[in-house]
Design a protein around this motif. Structure first.
Motif, PDB file in Angstrom:
ATOM      1  N   VAL A  68      -3.326   1.807 -19.910  1.00 27.82           N
ATOM      2  CA  VAL A  68      -4.560   1.611 -19.346  1.00 27.82           C
ATOM      3  C   VAL A  68      -5.091   1.983 -18.144  1.00 27.82           C
ATOM      4  O   VAL A  68      -4.402   2.462 -17.264  1.00 27.82           O
ATOM      5  N   ARG A  69      -6.639   2.232 -17.906  1.00 30.32           N
ATOM      6  CA  ARG A  69      -7.053   2.817 -16.936  1.00 30.32           C
ATOM      7  C   ARG A  69      -6.494   4.200 -16.348  1.00 30.32           C
ATOM      8  O   ARG A  69      -5.981   4.505 -15.496  1.00 30.32           O
ATOM      9  N   VAL A  70      -6.289   4.930 -17.547  1.00 29.90           N
ATOM     10  CA  VAL A  70      -5.960   6.657 -17.289  1.00 29.90           C
ATOM     11  C   VAL A  70      -7.183   7.286 -17.173  1.00 29.90           C
ATOM     12  O   VAL A  70      -8.032   7.126 -17.916  1.00 29.90           O
ATOM     13  N   PRO A  71      -7.120   7.877 -16.123  1.00 29.18           N
ATOM     14  CA  PRO A  71      -8.422   8.916 -15.928  1.00 29.18           C
ATOM     15  C   PRO A  71      -8.428  10.048 -16.793  1.00 29.18           C
ATOM     16  O   PRO A  71      -7.481  10.743 -17.014  1.00 29.18           O
ATOM     17  N   ALA A  72      -9.731  10.288 -17.443  1.00 31.74           N
ATOM     18  CA  ALA A  72      -9.801  11.265 -18.469  1.00 31.74           C
ATOM     19  C   ALA A  72      -9.510  12.483 -17.899  1.00 31.74           C
ATOM     20  O   ALA A  72     -10.548  12.916 -17.029  1.00 31.74           O
ATOM     21  N   PRO A  73      -8.739  13.538 -18.401  1.00 36.79           N
ATOM     22  CA  PRO A  73      -8.756  14.853 -17.978  1.00 36.79           C
ATOM     23  C   PRO A  73     -10.040  15.521 -18.547  1.00 36.79           C
ATOM     24  O   PRO A  73     -10.755  14.922 -19.298  1.00 36.79           O
ATOM     25  N   GLU A  74     -10.470  16.853 -17.903  1.00 33.56           N
ATOM     26  CA  GLU A  74     -11.595  17.661 -18.263  1.00 33.56           C
ATOM     27  C   GLU A  74     -11.960  17.512 -19.658  1.00 33.56           C
ATOM     28  O   GLU A  74     -12.892  17.296 -19.978  1.00 33.56           O
ATOM     29  N   GLY A  75     -10.669  18.165 -20.424  1.00 35.10           N
ATOM     30  CA  GLY A  75     -11.019  18.472 -21.884  1.00 35.10           C
ATOM     31  C   GLY A  75     -11.477  17.276 -22.420  1.00 35.10           C
ATOM     32  O   GLY A  75     -12.067  17.064 -23.586  1.00 35.10           O
ATOM     33  N   ILE A  76     -10.436  16.093 -22.161  1.00 36.31           N
ATOM     34  CA  ILE A  76     -10.844  14.735 -22.877  1.00 36.31           C
ATOM     35  C   ILE A  76     -12.196  14.406 -22.832  1.00 36.31           C
ATOM     36  O   ILE A  76     -12.705  13.771 -23.624  1.00 36.31           O
ATOM     37  N   ALA A  77     -12.567  14.316 -21.483  1.00 41.20           N
ATOM     38  CA  ALA A  77     -13.931  13.959 -21.033  1.00 41.20           C
ATOM     39  C   ALA A  77     -15.008  14.558 -22.004  1.00 41.20           C
ATOM     40  O   ALA A  77     -16.005  13.943 -22.377  1.00 41.20           O
ATOM     41  N   GLU A  78     -14.847  15.883 -22.056  1.00 42.79           N
ATOM     42  CA  GLU A  78     -15.784  16.625 -22.626  1.00 42.79           C
ATOM     43  C   GLU A  78     -15.839  16.198 -24.200  1.00 42.79           C
ATOM     44  O   GLU A  78     -17.112  16.097 -24.744  1.00 42.79           O
ATOM     45  N   ARG A  79     -14.634  15.854 -24.812  1.00 44.88           N
ATOM     46  CA  ARG A  79     -14.737  15.443 -26.126  1.00 44.88           C
ATOM     47  C   ARG A  79     -15.250  14.130 -26.238  1.00 44.88           C
ATOM     48  O   ARG A  79     -15.907  13.726 -27.483  1.00 44.88           O
ATOM     49  N   LEU A  80     -15.282  13.167 -25.347  1.00 44.58           N
ATOM     50  CA  LEU A  80     -15.590  11.775 -25.140  1.00 44.58           C
ATOM     51  C   LEU A  80     -17.067  11.716 -24.701  1.00 44.58           C
ATOM     52  O   LEU A  80     -17.541  10.578 -24.878  1.00 44.58           O
ATOM     53  N   ALA A  81     -17.714  12.778 -24.272  1.00 42.29           N
ATOM     54  CA  ALA A  81     -19.024  12.790 -23.829  1.00 42.29           C
ATOM     55  C   ALA A  81     -19.170  11.818 -22.461  1.00 42.29           C
ATOM     56  O   ALA A  81     -20.045  11.003 -22.221  1.00 42.29           O
ATOM     57  N   ILE A  82     -18.014  11.742 -21.666  1.00 44.20           N
ATOM     58  CA  ILE A  82     -17.907  10.837 -20.417  1.00 44.20           C
ATOM     59  C   ILE A  82     -17.504  12.033 -19.402  1.00 44.20           C
ATOM     60  O   ILE A  82     -17.586  13.133 -19.378  1.00 44.20           O
TER      61      ILE A  82
END
Length: 253
Positions: free
Chosen positions: A112-126
């Motif tokens: 839990v509470r893992v910071p989203a890497p850039e690629g994952i953040a883009e896919r999750l729109a965060i």
């Protein structure tokens, strides 16, 4: 008549010798230097020829050891079918997609509470660095590893709810659809992007295959009714154990 590329001609010659039993199952082939000299081709041509036979499942490369005639293995079909919602256990369940030939057990570990890497953040729109739950899965069928998956869910959606952990709580193992529905999120759409790839060392170790073996990577993202991504995952399926087929019903007028 078009001429075959030199590596294809060498691959076919080696294939004929393997099928004729010149080298027994599990036996190491002569060195690539020796075979290149025998066929009067460069080492790069011989490398491409053996790579072709590795992809075809006749050979396997063993790091630091050589190239061997592969032991035949049963290769089962995994059918991903758009025929109603799958409600079985585990992360493989997606909207409107069922699976036949799926794994019969799995191990899962969530953070839990893992910071989203850039690629994952883009896919999750965060935003990069936004907190997520990351879950690593290892799926087994008949005791053999058949699939890896790494799933990411934004904590902005699930934090403080009973379903924040996919494999714990009242809906443990029920999949994204049921878990999200229980907190008022209507899941509607899934997009899967399959791509062929070569197994990394870590993937090969976990799947019990060889470094560089062919795998299918599936990038999956699940969306709610408003088009918001609620989960994204990277699945890795070893080609030597599973072939993946997509089956869709035809809409009737």
């Amino acid at each position: 008549m078009p001429r075959h590329a030199p590596y294809l001609a060498v691959a076919e010659a080696l294939r004929a010798r393997i099928l004729a039993g010149e080298w027994a199952i599990g036996e190491r082939l002569p060195s690539r230097v020796r075979l290149a000299e025998e066929y009067r081709v460069g080492r790069n041509v011989l490398q491409r020829a053996t790579d072709r036979l590795i992809i075809d499942g006749l050979l396997e490369g063993r790091a630091g050891s050589g190239t061997y005639v592969r032991v035949p293995r049963e290769r089962l079909r995994l059918v991903r079918s758009r025929r109603g919602e799958h409600t079985g256990g585990g992360s493989p369940s997606v909207v409107g997609v069922t699976e036949r030939g799926k794994a019969d057990s799995w191990d899962a570990h969530s953070q839990v509470r893992v910071p989203a890497p850039e690629g994952i953040a883009e896919r999750l729109a965060i935003n990069p660095g936004d907190l997520c739950v990351r879950t690593h899965y290892e799926f087994l069928a008949d005791g053999l590893p058949v699939q890896l998956s790494e799933s990411w869910e934004p904590m902005a959606i699930t934090d403080g709810t009973p379903v924040v952990l996919p494999e714990k709580g009242p809906l443990a193992g029920k999949g994204v659809v049921q878990r999200m529905r229980s907190i008022g999120v209507a899941v509607e759409t899934v997009i899967e992007l399959p791509r062929p790839a070569r197994a990394t060392r870590a993937q090969a170790n976990l799947l019990g295959i060889c470094l560089g073996d062919l795998v299918l990577q599936i990038e999956r993202t699940i969306y709610d009714a408003d088009g918001r991504p609620v989960e994204t995952a990277d699945m890795v399926i070893p080609d030597r154990r599973r072939e993946v087929a997509y089956e869709f019903a035809v809409d009737r007028p």
